[in-house]
Enzyme design. Structure first.
Site, PDB file in Angstrom:
ATOM      1  CB  SER A 139      -8.148   0.453   5.878  1.00 43.62           C
ATOM      2  OG  SER A 139      -8.838   1.667   6.046  1.00 43.62           O
ATOM      3  CE  LYS A 152      -3.935   1.936   2.631  1.00 47.72           C
ATOM      4  NZ  LYS A 152      -4.780   1.729   3.836  1.00 47.72           N
ATOM      5  CB  SER A 158      -7.929   3.532   3.093  1.00 46.55           C
ATOM      6  OG  SER A 158      -7.065   2.953   4.073  1.00 46.55           O
TER       7      SER A 158
END
Length: 484
Positions: free
Chosen positions: A184, A83, A160
């Site tokens: 997330s 990420k 996210s």
């Protein structure tokens, strides 16, 4: 052995490592196949950076190892994505926001470094909701763009960590790293048909399972953690074991497990999603799982007093600390916020900078959070539960909002619900209390969208929770790949 492209794309992380360790599959061939896959599916916006040269060079180094050396690497040749808010040496860490676009840290986050040391190969950085402050991954920054769900590119993948989830679901990589503050890793896992894990955080210190200080663009030191994501729970256990040095999972069968069904997290569900979740319960019950209804009537009220005040208050200090520690190109949170591209995130940062919840912070951290932790721990103890089980999200993936990033949703004709609140409701208690949570695939709705079930376990019981997840996954199966 000659592998077809489809055979390579179908490999789980565990299968890919075994094939490379044994010499049946060359890492260079496998990495080349996945790099081509990433290029062909660039319209999903799953990645912000693709490291073609670096990944191929790493694969060549793996292939050049002697067989006995290769066999000693627990992740030999495993391609992953990371990420874009997790520090990676030599690769952009932008957190999906314009002020950090092109910023390259000097060091890998410890969790990333442990995976690389074990033989993993970072294929690239994964797109995300800007600054991790949202659950849609509808990033409106020019260098990122909205992430699209592989099962339907018009829908959100969740967030996210939506880019990590989309890349895994689309068979660009078999596994990767996300982060989780309120859901997330687990929300995008549920919406894209994979597995996502939030490890124990507790009160920090020895209770925190993953330690990545100043190596992740943060929201909240109390709530944030890196977490692995993969197509199977066994693959998550593989990555978790490397990051933590844990031994093999305990062997667990479903029969006789006592699993709590918290009433508040089974209400207000989308009917199509609830049908899938209830059908999964029926299959698990047939395998011998004992389901225990638990009232937990104070859960929502306690959680509401904790989550927002901690995240909104800590973001200002924690983001500033990351900017300072990493010699970032912008020097203050105000400078960073001034260049935010997504309206929903800009609105949140207006509140961060204004200190809108500062007055509630001390009570949230020192009064209500301990009470929530005690409440959940007592539920496990009093009911002799192995885990809690509930739908990861209240509804399946919804259309992308390319104007605001996130607005409102309705559930079976209900009144409008703020999108982030709607999707966070079930995942947030694990985050605010610091216990481990795992989302795994439950099945697909009648309209063909993935549904996730979440297992939450007692603090520190991460490996046992993963073992339960493996047992459940063997009953429920994994989802078919999206048609792309």
């Amino acid at each position: 052995m000659t592998w077809t492209v489809d055979e390579q794309l179908a490999l789980t992380a565990t299968e890919a490592v075994a094939a490379i360790q044994s010499g049946r599959l060359e890492a260079v061939d496998y990495i080349g196949t996945l790099l081509a896959r990433a290029g062909a599916l660039s319209s999903l916006n799953a990645l912000t950076t693709l490291d073609l040269d670096g990944a191929l060079a790493a694969a060549k180094r793996i292939d050049a190892l002697a067989p006995e050396a290769k066999a000693q690497l627990p992740l030999a040749g495993l391609p992953i994505v990371v990420k874009d808010n997790i520090n990676t040496a030599g690769l952009q860490t932008s957190a999906g926001t314009p002020a950090l676009a092109g910023f390259v840290p000097k060091h890998n986050a410890p969790s990333v470094q442990r995976l690389i040391d074990a033989g993993a190969i970072v294929l690239g950085k994964a797109n995300m909701h800007e600054l991790a402050f949202g659950i849609t991954s509808t990033n409106l920054a020019a260098h990122a763009g909205p992430v699209r769900n592989p099962y339907d590119p018009g829908l959100i993948p969740g967030g996210s960590s939506g880019g990590t989830a989309a890349a895994i679901s689309a068979r660009i990589v078999p596994a990767g790293l996300g982060t989780d503050t309120g859901g997330s890793t687990r929300i995008p896992a549920a919406l894209t048909g994979i597995a996502g894990f939030r490890p124990s955080v507790g009160n920090g210190g020895a209770e925190r399972r993953y330690h990545d200080p100043d190596a992740v663009v943060p929201i909240s030191h109390t709530r944030d953690t890196v977490g692995p994501m993969a197509r199977t729970v066994a693959d998550i256990a593989l990555l978790d074991g490397v990051i933590t040095g844990a031994g093999p999972l305990p062997l667990i069968t479903p029969s006789g497990l006592r699993i709590g069904l918290p009433a508040p997290l089974w209400t207000g569900l989308e009917h199509l999603l609830e049908d899938v979740a209830r059908a999964a319960l029926t299959r698990l019950e047939a395998a011998g799982v004992v389901f225990v209804p638990v009232e937990m009537s104070d859960l929502d009220a306690l959680n509401a007093l904790v989550g927002g005040p901690i995240a909104i208050h800590e973001a200002l200090v924690d983001v500033q600390a990351w900017l300072d520690a990493n010699n970032a190109p912008v020097k203050t949170v105000a400078e960073l916020a001034a260049r935010i591209a997504s309206p929903d995130v800009r609105e949140i940062y207006d509140g961060v900078l204004a200190g809108v919840l500062d007055a509630q912070y001390d009570a949230a951290l020192n009064l209500w959070r301990p009470r929530l932790q005690q409440y959940i721990a007592a539920t496990f103890a009093d009911e002799r539960l192995d885990a809690l089980l509930f739908p990861t999200t209240r509804l399946a993936a919804v259309p992308i909002d390319e104007l605001n990033g996130s607005s409102t949703v309705t559930i079976d004709g209900s009144g409008p619900i703020e999108t982030m609140n709607a999707f966070l409701r079930n995942t947030d208690p694990a985050s605010t209390s610091g216990i481990p949570g795992l989302s795994l695939a439950a099945g697909m709705t009648a309209s063909g969208l993935p549904v996730g079930l979440e297992l939450d376990g007692p603090l520190g019981h991460d490996r046992r929770l993963l073992a339960i997840g493996v047992a459940f996954e063997q009953v429920l199966g994994v989802l078919p790949a999206p048609v792309l």
